[in-house]
Design an enzyme around this catalytic site. Structure first.
Site, PDB file in Angstrom:
ATOM      1  N   ARG A   1       4.264   7.768  11.081  1.00  0.00           N
ATOM      2  CA  ARG A   1       3.874   7.257  12.421  1.00  0.00           C
ATOM      3  C   ARG A   1       3.602   8.448  13.359  1.00  0.00           C
ATOM      4  NH1 ARG A   1       2.403   3.703   9.861  1.00  0.00           N
ATOM      5  NH2 ARG A   1       2.707   1.355  10.037  1.00  0.00           N
TER       6      ARG A   1
ATOM      7  N   GLN B   1      -3.180   4.552  18.632  1.00  0.00           N
ATOM      8  CA  GLN B   1      -4.152   4.383  17.916  1.00  0.00           C
ATOM      9  C   GLN B   1      -5.276   3.418  18.146  1.00  0.00           C
ATOM     10  OE1 GLN B   1      -2.214   5.972  13.672  1.00  0.00           O
ATOM     11  NE2 GLN B   1      -2.761   3.988  13.627  1.00  0.00           N
TER      12      GLN B   1
ATOM     13  N   ASN C   1       0.908  -1.238   0.063  1.00  0.00           N
ATOM     14  CA  ASN C   1      -0.123  -0.003  -0.045  1.00  0.00           C
ATOM     15  C   ASN C   1       1.143   1.291   0.092  1.00  0.00           C
ATOM     16  OD1 ASN C   1       0.855  -0.348   2.596  1.00  0.00           O
ATOM     17  ND2 ASN C   1      -1.161  -0.146   3.504  1.00  0.00           N
TER      18      ASN C   1
ATOM     19  N   HIS D   1      -6.358   6.905  10.569  1.00  0.00           N
ATOM     20  CA  HIS D   1      -5.481   6.094   9.757  1.00  0.00           C
ATOM     21  C   HIS D   1      -6.065   5.430   8.723  1.00  0.00           C
ATOM     22  CE1 HIS D   1      -1.291   3.999  10.283  1.00  0.00           C
ATOM     23  NE2 HIS D   1      -1.350   4.285   8.938  1.00  0.00           N
TER      24      HIS D   1
END
Length: 401
Positions: free
Chosen positions: A285, A314, A147, A333
């Protein structure tokens, strides 16, 4: 029989889509560096389906159960009473996504007596205490490059959204207004700006290639300098350190892994070295940036805008200050979990499982830790150590929900 514990994000609030926006997605066979896309023996899903949430199960149940293995899927991942904590004790494999990370701390790895493989369905394995995994002989793997382009597209979108002041302008339309002066008082052209990336690996280089046609001057820092022909092709300026790049650029995008060397890299001091009114985009991040330093810089005007889709922990607590700071363009995210990307990372997860369960070698580019040491992509991108500290803050999200 292996027990596979899979942690995925929740299903859509209104349930699985009865019909998708598109009937198909393009087939991607390989990537720019020559690496082939995932090549499992088979898949049990239709490309373009929602696979990354609980009911999607990454398309793994039929394959695993047909071969006598157990699959447990949950979104409940935080705290001593969570499903993840209870099921981890006898799990052989843990699968997690960066978008909804199951933080595999040293304590959790110690409790997981059978754990042999920590698999990231996506890219980025910093939610695993890599040092503890090395010490315990746990293999860590991720679906490298699956990705990366998805994230690169998100970076370009967010750079343009900040510089052109898109989000507030859109909100004027939603609210029934036509306040042009309010829309453009913070709107500039990207053309001619100095734009740099911290790290020029798969994502960073893809960002540079996509920004080249905008007529910007491109900069980069990376531990591994790019080939001369690539620098000349894109007109790149190489910087020997992050400080040099930060001082030179109007826009900085962060595309490096999180590990002890990069944790809180962008603190008050680093942001203070940037030009006043610069833009910072972080889809790498959340912990690479000091949370409160970013807020202070936006409030003072040192940063004209901050965007990204990565937070720490998260999911982010409801009182996380990045939700309410000025001039931001944050999203959950999501950059690497488009339906297109899910097809590739689900297929890659299955490919890794097929190899692991059959005792066959896992692709070198998928390896982060193996045999008690950093391996494959991990040896190139990470340093030993742990970046999971503080993940217990995720409990705040559950309490506030």
């Amino acid at each position: 029989m292996a027990k596979v514990l899979c942690v995925l994000y929740d299903d859509p609030i209104d349930g699985f889509p009865p019909k998708y926006a598109r009937d198909s997605i393009p087939h991607i066979a390989g990537y720019a560096d020559g690496q082939t896309a995932p090549t499992p023996d088979a898949i049990d899903f239709t490309p373009g389906e929602l696979l990354g949430s609980v009911s999607g199960e990454l398309g793994l149940r039929k394959f695993l159960e047909a071969n006598g293995h157990e699959l447990v899927v949950t979104s409940d991942k935080d705290g001593a009473d969570s499903t993840f904590e209870k099921e981890l004790v006898d799990a052989d494999v843990v699968i997690s996504q960066p978008f909804w990370p199951a933080y595999l701390t040293a304590d959790r790895i110690a409790k997981a007596k059978n754990l042999k493989l920590a698999l990231t369905a996506g890219i980025g394995s910093d939610h695993v205490d890599l040092q503890a995994a090395m010490d315990k002989g746990v293999t860590v793997a991720e679906v490298t490059f699956c990705n990366s382009i998805s994230v690169a597209e998100h970076v370009v979108m967010q750079i343009l959204s900040l510089v052109r002041n898109y989000i507030p302008s859109y909100q004027w339309v939603v609210n029934g207004g036509w306040n042009i002066a309010d829309c453009v008082e913070r709107s500039y052209d990207l053309e001619g700006m100095e734009v740099g990336t911290v790290a020029a690996g798969r994502i960073g280089l893809a960002v540079l290639r996509r920004l080249k046609p905008f007529g910007v001057n491109l900069h980069y820092y990376d531990k591994h300098r790019l080939p001369v022909d690539v620098e000349e092709e894109l007109g790149l300026t190489f910087h020997p350190n992050v400080e040099s790049l930060a001082k030179a650029c109007d826009v900085v995008t962060i595309n490096c892994p999180l590990h002890p060397e990069t944790e809180h890299l962008f603190d008050d001091a680093m942001i203070g070295k940037m030009k006043r009114g610069s833009y910072l985009v972080n889809t790498a991040r959340g912990k690479i940036c000091d949370r409160d330093a970013v807020v202070r810089a936006l409030e003072s005007g040192q940063l004209a805008g901050y965007a990204g889709d990565v937070w720490f922990p998260q999911p982010a607590p409801k009182d996380h200050p990045w939700r309410t700071m000025p001039n931001h363009g944050m999203t959950p995210h999501i950059s690497g979990t488009s339906l297109s990307a899910q097809t590739r990372y689900a297929a890659g997860t299955r490919e890794i499982l097929e190899c692991f369960l059959a005792g066959k070698p896992i692709r070198d580019e998928y390896l982060i830790v193996q045999g008690g040491a950093l391996a494959g992509t991990g040896a190139h991108s990470y340093t030993a150590g742990d970046a999971t500290g503080g993940s217990e803050e995720a409990e705040k999200y559950k309490k506030a929900s």
